[in-house]
Design an enzyme around this catalytic site. Structure first.
Site, PDB file in Angstrom:
ATOM      1  N   ARG A  39     -12.288   1.471  65.531  1.00 10.03           N
ATOM      2  CA  ARG A  39     -12.987   0.940  64.365  1.00 10.03           C
ATOM      3  C   ARG A  39     -13.045   2.025  63.303  1.00 10.03           C
ATOM      4  O   ARG A  39     -13.344   3.177  63.606  1.00 10.03           O
ATOM      5  CB  ARG A  39     -14.404   0.515  64.763  1.00 10.03           C
ATOM      6  CG  ARG A  39     -15.119  -0.230  63.660  1.00 10.03           C
ATOM      7  CD  ARG A  39     -16.448  -0.774  64.115  1.00 10.03           C
ATOM      8  NE  ARG A  39     -17.403   0.290  64.351  1.00 10.03           N
ATOM      9  CZ  ARG A  39     -18.612   0.103  64.848  1.00 10.03           C
ATOM     10  NH1 ARG A  39     -19.003  -1.123  65.178  1.00 10.03           N
ATOM     11  NH2 ARG A  39     -19.438   1.098  65.046  1.00 10.03           N
TER      12      ARG A  39
ATOM     13  N   TYR B 297     -23.433   3.509  55.965  1.00 10.59           N
ATOM     14  CA  TYR B 297     -23.501   3.248  57.394  1.00 10.59           C
ATOM     15  C   TYR B 297     -22.167   3.617  58.058  1.00 10.59           C
ATOM     16  O   TYR B 297     -21.106   3.305  57.534  1.00 10.59           O
ATOM     17  CB  TYR B 297     -23.773   1.757  57.695  1.00 10.59           C
ATOM     18  CG  TYR B 297     -23.269   1.418  59.068  1.00 10.59           C
ATOM     19  CD1 TYR B 297     -23.983   1.837  60.181  1.00 10.59           C
ATOM     20  CD2 TYR B 297     -22.034   0.805  59.263  1.00 10.59           C
ATOM     21  CE1 TYR B 297     -23.498   1.625  61.454  1.00 10.59           C
ATOM     22  CE2 TYR B 297     -21.538   0.587  60.531  1.00 10.59           C
ATOM     23  CZ  TYR B 297     -22.280   1.002  61.619  1.00 10.59           C
ATOM     24  OH  TYR B 297     -21.773   0.810  62.874  1.00 10.59           O
TER      25      TYR B 297
ATOM     26  N   ASP C  30     -16.679  -2.763  60.464  1.00 11.12           N
ATOM     27  CA  ASP C  30     -18.053  -3.286  60.506  1.00 11.12           C
ATOM     28  C   ASP C  30     -18.626  -3.305  59.084  1.00 11.12           C
ATOM     29  O   ASP C  30     -18.711  -2.259  58.435  1.00 11.12           O
ATOM     30  CB  ASP C  30     -18.890  -2.344  61.404  1.00 11.12           C
ATOM     31  CG  ASP C  30     -20.302  -2.840  61.667  1.00 11.12           C
ATOM     32  OD1 ASP C  30     -20.674  -3.893  61.121  1.00 11.12           O
ATOM     33  OD2 ASP C  30     -21.019  -2.164  62.428  1.00 11.12           O
TER      34      ASP C  30
ATOM     35  N   HIS D 170     -21.713  -4.445  58.499  1.00  9.58           N
ATOM     36  CA  HIS D 170     -23.143  -4.195  58.743  1.00  9.58           C
ATOM     37  C   HIS D 170     -24.077  -5.098  57.941  1.00  9.58           C
ATOM     38  O   HIS D 170     -25.047  -4.627  57.331  1.00  9.58           O
ATOM     39  CB  HIS D 170     -23.453  -2.711  58.504  1.00  9.58           C
ATOM     40  CG  HIS D 170     -24.388  -2.148  59.522  1.00  9.58           C
ATOM     41  ND1 HIS D 170     -25.703  -1.876  59.260  1.00  9.58           N
ATOM     42  CD2 HIS D 170     -24.206  -1.830  60.828  1.00  9.58           C
ATOM     43  CE1 HIS D 170     -26.283  -1.392  60.348  1.00  9.58           C
ATOM     44  NE2 HIS D 170     -25.401  -1.370  61.318  1.00  9.58           N
TER      45      HIS D 170
ATOM     46  N   GLU E  85     -16.585  -7.249  61.495  1.00 13.21           N
ATOM     47  CA  GLU E  85     -17.885  -7.404  62.169  1.00 13.21           C
ATOM     48  C   GLU E  85     -19.042  -7.553  61.193  1.00 13.21           C
ATOM     49  O   GLU E  85     -19.071  -6.889  60.154  1.00 13.21           O
ATOM     50  CB  GLU E  85     -18.048  -6.141  63.031  1.00 13.21           C
ATOM     51  CG  GLU E  85     -19.401  -5.904  63.642  1.00 13.21           C
ATOM     52  CD  GLU E  85     -19.397  -4.594  64.440  1.00 13.21           C
ATOM     53  OE1 GLU E  85     -18.313  -4.111  64.840  1.00 13.21           O
ATOM     54  OE2 GLU E  85     -20.486  -4.040  64.661  1.00 13.21           O
TER      55      GLU E  85
ATOM     56  N   GLU F 165     -24.640  -8.236  67.416  1.00  7.71           N
ATOM     57  CA  GLU F 165     -25.276  -7.080  68.073  1.00  7.71           C
ATOM     58  C   GLU F 165     -26.797  -7.143  67.980  1.00  7.71           C
ATOM     59  O   GLU F 165     -27.478  -6.555  68.811  1.00  7.71           O
ATOM     60  CB  GLU F 165     -24.737  -5.758  67.510  1.00  7.71           C
ATOM     61  CG  GLU F 165     -25.117  -5.484  66.075  1.00  7.71           C
ATOM     62  CD  GLU F 165     -24.468  -4.219  65.526  1.00  7.71           C
ATOM     63  OE1 GLU F 165     -23.310  -3.947  65.854  1.00  7.71           O
ATOM     64  OE2 GLU F 165     -25.135  -3.514  64.756  1.00  7.71           O
TER      65      GLU F 165
ATOM     66  N   ARG G  80     -20.989 -10.403  69.983  1.00  9.67           N
ATOM     67  CA  ARG G  80     -21.297  -8.995  70.255  1.00  9.67           C
ATOM     68  C   ARG G  80     -22.632  -8.742  70.948  1.00  9.67           C
ATOM     69  O   ARG G  80     -23.097  -7.612  71.037  1.00  9.67           O
ATOM     70  CB  ARG G  80     -21.252  -8.219  68.937  1.00  9.67           C
ATOM     71  CG  ARG G  80     -19.833  -7.927  68.558  1.00  9.67           C
ATOM     72  CD  ARG G  80     -19.682  -7.133  67.309  1.00  9.67           C
ATOM     73  NE  ARG G  80     -20.502  -5.959  67.187  1.00  9.67           N
ATOM     74  CZ  ARG G  80     -20.399  -4.864  67.939  1.00  9.67           C
ATOM     75  NH1 ARG G  80     -19.528  -4.805  68.913  1.00  9.67           N
ATOM     76  NH2 ARG G  80     -21.177  -3.820  67.711  1.00  9.67           N
TER      77      ARG G  80
ATOM     78  N   GLU H  43     -17.442  -1.958  72.842  1.00 11.14           N
ATOM     79  CA  GLU H  43     -17.648  -0.790  71.994  1.00 11.14           C
ATOM     80  C   GLU H  43     -18.023   0.416  72.857  1.00 11.14           C
ATOM     81  O   GLU H  43     -18.805   0.295  73.799  1.00 11.14           O
ATOM     82  CB  GLU H  43     -18.768  -1.059  70.982  1.00 11.14           C
ATOM     83  CG  GLU H  43     -19.080   0.146  70.104  1.00 11.14           C
ATOM     84  CD  GLU H  43     -20.135  -0.139  69.025  1.00 11.14           C
ATOM     85  OE1 GLU H  43     -20.726  -1.236  69.039  1.00 11.14           O
ATOM     86  OE2 GLU H  43     -20.357   0.748  68.185  1.00 11.14           O
TER      87      GLU H  43
ATOM     88  N   TRP I  30     -29.646  -3.147  55.382  1.00 11.52           N
ATOM     89  CA  TRP I  30     -29.013  -1.900  55.812  1.00 11.52           C
ATOM     90  C   TRP I  30     -27.883  -2.253  56.768  1.00 11.52           C
ATOM     91  O   TRP I  30     -26.859  -1.791  56.820  1.00 11.52           O
ATOM     92  CB  TRP I  30     -30.030  -1.004  56.539  1.00 11.52           C
ATOM     93  CG  TRP I  30     -29.348   0.147  57.176  1.00 11.52           C
ATOM     94  CD1 TRP I  30     -28.780   1.213  56.543  1.00 11.52           C
ATOM     95  CD2 TRP I  30     -29.100   0.361  58.576  1.00 11.52           C
ATOM     96  NE1 TRP I  30     -28.218   2.066  57.446  1.00 11.52           N
ATOM     97  CE2 TRP I  30     -28.407   1.568  58.706  1.00 11.52           C
ATOM     98  CE3 TRP I  30     -29.429  -0.356  59.739  1.00 11.52           C
ATOM     99  CZ2 TRP I  30     -28.007   2.079  59.957  1.00 11.52           C
ATOM    100  CZ3 TRP I  30     -29.048   0.131  60.958  1.00 11.52           C
ATOM    101  CH2 TRP I  30     -28.340   1.346  61.067  1.00 11.52           C
TER     102      TRP I  30
END
Ligand SMILES: O=C(O)[C@@H](O)[C@@H](O)[C@H](O)[C@H](O)CO
Ligand SMILES: [Mg+2]
Length: 403
Positions: A148, A160, A211, A213, A237, A263, A284, A340, A403
């Site tokens: 990633r 991030y 990602d 985020h 992601e 996640e 995830r 991951e 975030w």
């Protein structure tokens, strides 16, 4: 029956905070479960100590499903990250005990190995595209088959996924939240060139992931997915905040880039519409935040009906106990996608000795009875808890943002 005679929460901070549940049975066998909820650790510790542990004493440790249902339905206040992390810790510890009593690694109890090893992805980051691509090349040399890539955004001070350290990414970095500044326009301009350079340098025989985020609107996510199509990502992601599951329909209609999310999900209900409407490709959710091995298997079984594959979260704030549990799950589940893997700091590995290993891009949980992970309590006691927050994001005009 292996009667539960004791249970304790161990909070330790070897490099970062971890909350671990240790459940003991009358014949001296014990099991471990991860209960770490990054930035809100002590809430789960209290939930376990004050409300869950008193209900465990005297129960039959073999009755994993019944204890899961007791804690889920019995609380009345269902779901939520604190409740589900606490239930996960109990569930994981009970699977560990069952494996130890059976003399079998947990994956054998879950139906046995469905594959030779578990493909993992590494997290390559850097402040510039050049640095990120160089870091990704290093992962490729280490044997990783999936990487990633997260790069700094020109014009933004910090982002991030980009760490101060080249290999260890840890978001919870301060005893008051760090405030970052965010611009979606700048970010969206920076990602396609990153993957163009990455494909040039890494070739096409390695899976590439990214990602976002949770920071895009559906239409921005759709555009990013389209812009990245030439680079054939394994997944994109967490594009949008998934409280709005319906948003993924819009993204899906615009792009063939595979989508991953989950996640921060804690039950099957968070993922149900996404899976049943085939709006995602990878789920995830992971052991510690989604109710343990028992509940994660239920989510995976639903996903399997719709050809959605698993891609468990595995950042450094998920302890080696969670990593071990995830690897047993990954090795056995039919619809596995990828796992991951962010390496833990040396201090963390020393506190949690473990049997899992990495070789040529694949991981294996090992064949020790149970999860194959332990905690050195004497060493753990040398690392007291330190409050640490995740960062927050504001737009350039000061507006609070995801975030
Ligand atoms: O995919 C990931 O690994 C991230 O999204 C995490 O680093 C996440 O930010 C942290 O686990 C939050 O605690
Ligand atoms: Mg993520």
């Amino acid at each position: 029956m292996p009667k539960i005679t004791g249970a304790r929460v161990i909070v330790t901070s070897p490099g970062r905070n971890f909350v671990t549940l240790k459940v003991e049975t009358e014949d001296g066998v014990y099991g471990l479960g991860d209960a770490t909820l990054n930035g809100r650790e002590l809430a789960v510790a209290s939930y376990l100590t004050d409300h869950v542990i008193p209900c465990l004493i005297g129960r039959d440790a073999h009755r994993i499903e019944d204890i899961w249902q007791f804690l889920y339905k019995g609380a009345y206040w269902r779901r939520g990250p604190v409740t589900m992390s606490a239930i996960a810790a109990v569930d994981t510890a009970l699977w560990d005990i069952k494996g130890k009593l059976a003399g079998l690694p947990v994956y054998q109890l879950l139906g046995g190995a469905s594959r030779e090893g578990v493909m993992v992805y590494g997290h390559a980051n850097g402040t510039t595209i050049e640095e990120t691509v160089a870091n990704a090349l290093h992962y490729k040399e280490l044997g990783y088959r999936a990487i990633r890539l997260q790069s700094g955004v020109p014009g933004l001070a910090s982002t991030y996924g980009v760490s101060k350290d080249r290999y260890f990414y840890e978001p919870a970095d301060a005893d008051m939240p760090t405030e970052n500044v965010w611009s979606t326009e700048k970010y969206l301009r920076s990602v396609p060139p990153l993957f163009e350079k990455a494909r040039d340098a890494l070739g096409w025989d390695v899976h590439l992931l990214h990602d976002a985020h949770h920071r895009l609107t559906p239409i921005e996510a759709a555009r990013l997915g389209k812009d990245l199509e030439p680079y054939r990502l394994f997944w994109l992601e967490d594009t949008t905040p998934a409280e709005n599951q319906e948003a993924f329909r819009l993204i899906r209609q615009h792009t063939t880039t595979p989508l991953a999310v989950g996640e921060i999900f804690n039950t099957i209900w968070d993922a149900r519409e996404l899976i049943q409407n085939q709006l995602i490709d990878y789920i995830r959710a992971t052991v510690v935040h989604a109710g343990g091995i028992t509940h994660l298997r239920r989510i995976a079984a639903l996903a399997d009906l719709y050809q959605v594959r698993t891609g468990c979260h595995g950042a450094t704030d998920l302890s080696p106990v969670c990593m071990a549990a995830a690897l047993h799950f990954d090795l056995s589940v039919p619809n596995f996608g990828v796992q991951e893997y962010m390496r833990h700091a040396e201090e963390t590995d020393a506190v949690f000795p473990h049997a899992y290993s990495f070789d040529n891009g694949l991981m294996h949980p090992g064949d020790k009875p149970g999860l194959g992970v332990d905690i050195d309590e004497v060493l753990a006691a040398k690392y007291p808890y330190r409050r640490a927050y995740l960062p927050v994001n504001r737009l350039e005009d000061g507006t609070m943002f995801s975030w």
